[in-house]
Design a protein around this motif. Structure first.
Motif, PDB file in Angstrom:
ATOM      1  N   ASP A  81      12.134   1.711   5.460  1.00 20.26           N
ATOM      2  CA  ASP A  81      10.848   2.296   5.822  1.00 20.26           C
ATOM      3  C   ASP A  81       9.665   1.534   5.241  1.00 20.26           C
ATOM      4  O   ASP A  81       8.529   1.757   5.664  1.00 20.26           O
ATOM      5  N   LYS A  82       9.884   0.598   4.288  1.00 24.21           N
ATOM      6  CA  LYS A  82       8.763  -0.133   3.686  1.00 24.21           C
ATOM      7  C   LYS A  82       8.179  -1.168   4.648  1.00 24.21           C
ATOM      8  O   LYS A  82       6.978  -1.135   4.930  1.00 24.21           O
ATOM      9  N   PRO A  83       8.953  -2.123   5.186  1.00 25.51           N
ATOM     10  CA  PRO A  83       8.351  -2.996   6.205  1.00 25.51           C
ATOM     11  C   PRO A  83       7.992  -2.244   7.477  1.00 25.51           C
ATOM     12  O   PRO A  83       7.078  -2.656   8.204  1.00 25.51           O
ATOM     13  N   TYR A  84       8.682  -1.151   7.748  1.00 25.55           N
ATOM     14  CA  TYR A  84       8.356  -0.313   8.911  1.00 25.55           C
ATOM     15  C   TYR A  84       6.919   0.184   8.833  1.00 25.55           C
ATOM     16  O   TYR A  84       6.150   0.074   9.798  1.00 25.55           O
ATOM     17  N   LEU A  85       6.518   0.715   7.661  1.00 25.09           N
ATOM     18  CA  LEU A  85       5.160   1.230   7.537  1.00 25.09           C
ATOM     19  C   LEU A  85       4.140   0.100   7.487  1.00 25.09           C
ATOM     20  O   LEU A  85       3.012   0.254   7.973  1.00 25.09           O
ATOM     21  N   ALA A  86       4.506  -1.044   6.901  1.00 26.17           N
ATOM     22  CA  ALA A  86       3.580  -2.177   6.874  1.00 26.17           C
ATOM     23  C   ALA A  86       3.248  -2.625   8.295  1.00 26.17           C
ATOM     24  O   ALA A  86       2.081  -2.907   8.619  1.00 26.17           O
ATOM     25  N   ILE A  87       4.251  -2.685   9.171  1.00 33.36           N
ATOM     26  CA  ILE A  87       4.007  -3.097  10.555  1.00 33.36           C
ATOM     27  C   ILE A  87       3.213  -2.027  11.298  1.00 33.36           C
ATOM     28  O   ILE A  87       2.308  -2.339  12.089  1.00 33.36           O
TER      29      ILE A  87
END
Length: 765
Positions: free
Chosen positions: A356-362
């Protein structure tokens, strides 16, 4: 009775007696060693044993008392005073104890740390400089001529520039009449006129802020005037200036008088008469690159005086080999064309499975940047240059053996990963790109490192070297494809560190991947251009004005005058990049931000890598270190964990204020690790609506015990028609939502089509 003897008369060296001092003081001197005084000291010494015993009662052990022996401090003190006297003995005892403590610390430093080095009594950072002054002058001259120094800050006098360099990124200005010193400390503006903008929402449309003007530029000198912590500026005041100057206070602006000093965004007047092109070395003047260089012939003093070379290293060959300066052109002259010399690419580095970390960054990238997703059909050719998001994935551990199938395996995993599969949708194909990271290929792609990096340590962080198994280092030189694979797991603690792929908790922190990312950000920016951001970063506004600023920058390490490269802008194939790579190579590949700060400081190149205030990208950092608590920004975080666990006394703010109340004015937010904490504990799955419903169902099943999700052979499918969603009750949700949860749900509602982005634009499929 003990015998005694009186002092005899003292004689000079010539044999004559000293008559004036011949009178004895009549004090006896004992010739025997068995005096009563010494017997008394000997008797007292026997009363103090060398060791004292301490008994501890521990319930549950078969032994009733655990005996622990300690050295007797009274015996030590008595021994030192009887041997050397009270003053000298006490001093000797203190020095001995200090030596023992330092010796124990030295043993722990030498054998108990990864660095495996003996400490120094007076630690001091050794010098790192490997370039002579004349090459440092050439680096400055190249960067200024290429338009990479659009600042009026002083050029360091230590460079000893003989002539004022022409600066195409600055407008001309009238001479102040001030006399120059022996060396030039300013640049001469020869560029376009700047027009500072008053950006506000139109009265009939104040619900959302306006998009930045294409081709606009942020004057970071003005930003420094209002935000520099060294000048006692507050983060709260800085964010207000950033909001007002960019029109982000839409519908909330109150009259405060003239705010011309807060205008920091400008456009360059784009007409043919003012467009400046930096001269090429070969086209105009063959001696252009050297007309400002101070050599031994025109400077009677030492040409490298005041510079301290790295111990045991040779100077880099002179002159430094640089390409022609880049032809400078104002950004506003062609806002619809992407400049190949200054590409708009956001780089991000990730290790292991997609979460979920790169998910939210994108998602935050889509919510804030001018990607053109609000336009129907294909993107128009005359549209503004839209940024791209490149996520570099290292699928295995940082020190991993190459695997020829890793790239194919990576995309297969992305297609079947609920967090990643939505971004493989064709709608995002032009702006979101997943790329495989290969350490060997990337290092071989940097000319400054290609021939020598294999003889250095790859995992060096501030002097702490982490060794890897020899077979892994051998594998780094025999790569056949863009791929990496994990080495075999072992049981030792050191090998466990080598085998980690991401940080699952605070105790299992993936230190090697962090060190690798310190190097990767410089490589990516130097090879491809653009801006690097750490994966624990969330976009908060459009970066159009920062793209217009052609200079390199990072931001400040909280209160310290050091760099934090969690945000790094470095121009492609620049002279500054060449300096950084060659210097890091001679310093055993150390790319830690603190060490990079030392590189630029010793070379007087800090002005070329601007150190922006952390309020722009990390607004909570100073507050978490107990600064500015009397006037904090909104929200008020005393530690970074409060982003995920908002205190109950402040838990009404996230839902009441929403995205607009979260460090409004900052360009991004850095939440500093916490990879193991979910953004939304109650709904820890991608909630993007029916179009991506299959991925949501798989993620929900993964959270249920004893129920393994079934994945299709071709990954997760997209649905153009509505698929019934699982029903949720509000009673199942948390009553108070944290800041991380609110931001995640806001970004997801934009993709679902339930609300526009921060600039009022609806996503069109």
């Amino acid at each position: 009775m003990a015998s005694s003897a009186y002092f005899p008369k003292q004689f000079r060296q010539n044999g004559h007696s000293r008559n004036r001092l011949s009178i004895s003081n009549a004090l006896p001197v004992y010739a025997s060693t068995s005096t009563a005084v010494q017997e008394k000291y000997a008797t007292r010494a026997q009363q103090f044993p060398w060791f004292v015993q301490l008994s501890l009662r521990i319930p549950g052990l078969p032994v009733p008392h655990l005996r622990i022996y300690f050295i007797n401090p009274r015996r030590l003190h008595h021994f030192s005073t009887t041997r050397f006297g009270r003053k000298r003995g006490s001093l000797f005892l203190c020095l001995s104890i200090s030596f023992l403590i330092f010796f124990a610390f030295a043993l722990a430093k030498r054998f108990g740390t990864h660095a495996k080095r003996w400490p120094t009594p007076f630690p001091r950072d050794p010098p790192t400089l490997v370039y002579r002054r004349e090459d440092l002058q050439r680096i400055w001259q190249w960067e200024v001529a290429s338009g990479h120094y659009p600042s009026r800050q002083k050029v360091p006098e230590q460079l000893r520039l003989k002539y004022v360099p022409e600066n195409p990124a600055l407008p001309p200005r009238r001479s102040t009449g001030s006399t120059q010193g022996r060396y030039a400390t300013e640049t001469k503006g020869t560029g376009s006129k700047r027009i500072y903008l008053d950006i506000q929402s139109a009265p009939e449309n104040i619900a959302y802020p306006p998009r930045p003007v294409p081709g606009s530029v942020a004057d970071l000198d003005i930003v420094m005037d209002h935000c520099d912590f060294s000048e006692k500026k507050f983060v709260r005041d800085c964010l207000e200036v950033l909001r007002v100057g960019a029109g982000l206070d839409n519908g909330k602006r109150v009259r405060r008088g003239r705010m011309d000093d807060w205008k920091y965004i400008y456009i360059e007047q784009s007409d043919n008469s003012t467009t400046h092109v930096a001269r090429s070395v070969e086209e105009d003047d063959p001696a252009y690159a050297d007309y400002m260089i101070t050599s031994a012939a025109d400077d009677a003093s030492d040409p490298d005086g005041g510079l301290t070379k790295k111990w045991g290293a040779e100077w880099e060959p002179t002159p430094i080999k640089l390409t022609h300066p880049i032809k400078y052109q104002p950004a506003s002259s062609a806002p619809s064309k992407c400049d190949p010399e200054h590409p708009r690419i956001f780089h991000m580095f990730w290790t292991g499975s997609f979460t979920d970390k790169p998910y939210l960054a994108i998602l935050s990238f889509l919510f804030t940047q001018n990607t053109g997703l609000h336009l129907s059909g294909d993107y128009p050719p005359d549209g503004v240059c839209r940024p791209q998001f490149w996520l570099w994935i290292n699928p295995g551990p940082a020190a991993s053996v190459p695997n020829p199938t890793a790239e194919r395996d990576m995309f297969a995993q992305l297609k079947s990963n609920p967090w990643a599969s939505p971004f493989l949708h064709p709608r995002f194909s032009d702006i979101i790109h997943f790329k495989i990271w290969n350490t060997t290929e990337q290092l071989d792609g940097v000319p400054e490192l290609r021939d020598e990096w294999r003889t250095r340590d790859l995992f060096n962080s501030g002097g702490d070297v982490f060794s890897v198994p020899s077979k892994l280092k051998e594998g780094q030189g025999t790569v056949t494809e863009n791929a990496t694979a994990a080495p075999k797991a072992t049981s030792s603690k050191e090998d466990e560190l080598v085998n980690r792929t991401g940080s699952k908790s605070l105790s299992s922190y993936d230190r090697l991947s962090v060190i690798l990312s310190d190097m990767a950000r410089f490589i990516l920016c130097h090879r491809f251009g653009g801006i690097y951001l750490d994966a624990d970063t969330i976009f908060l506004r459009d970066w159009e004005e920062l793209w217009g600023w052609k200079g390199a920058f990072a931001y400040r390490w909280s209160r310290l005058e050091k760099y934090n490269t969690a945000v790094l802008h470095l121009n492609k194939n620049s002279a500054l990049g060449k300096f950084l790579f060659r210097t890091a190579l001679k310093n055993n590949m150390d790319f830690h931000p603190m060490t990079v700060s030392q590189y630029t400081k010793e070379a007087h190149l800090e002005g070329l890598l601007m150190r922006l205030p952390d309020a722009l990208f990390d607004s909570a950092w100073l507050i978490t270190e107990d600064h500015q608590h009397m006037r904090p920004p909104q929200p008020f975080f005393t530690n970074f964990e409060q982003f995920f666990d908002t205190p109950s006394t402040d838990s009404a703010a996230p839902q009441a204020l929403g995205f607009e109340g979260f460090f409004r004015g900052a360009y991004s937010y850095h939440f500093h690790n916490f990879w193991w904490k979910p953004f939304d504990p109650a709904r820890n799955w991608p909630d993007l609506g029916p179009r991506f419903g299959e991925g949501e169902r798989i993620a929900r099943k993964m959270l249920r015990p004893k129920e393994a999700p079934k994945k299709g052979q071709h990954g997760i499918r997209y649905a153009d028609s509505k698929i019934p969603e699982e029903e949720d009750n509000v009673e199942d949700d948390r009553r108070d939502l944290d800041w991380a949860t609110v931001l995640k749900r806001i970004f997801e509602s934009y993709v679902r089509g339930e609300r526009p982005n921060m600039y009022g634009e609806m996503l069109k499929w």
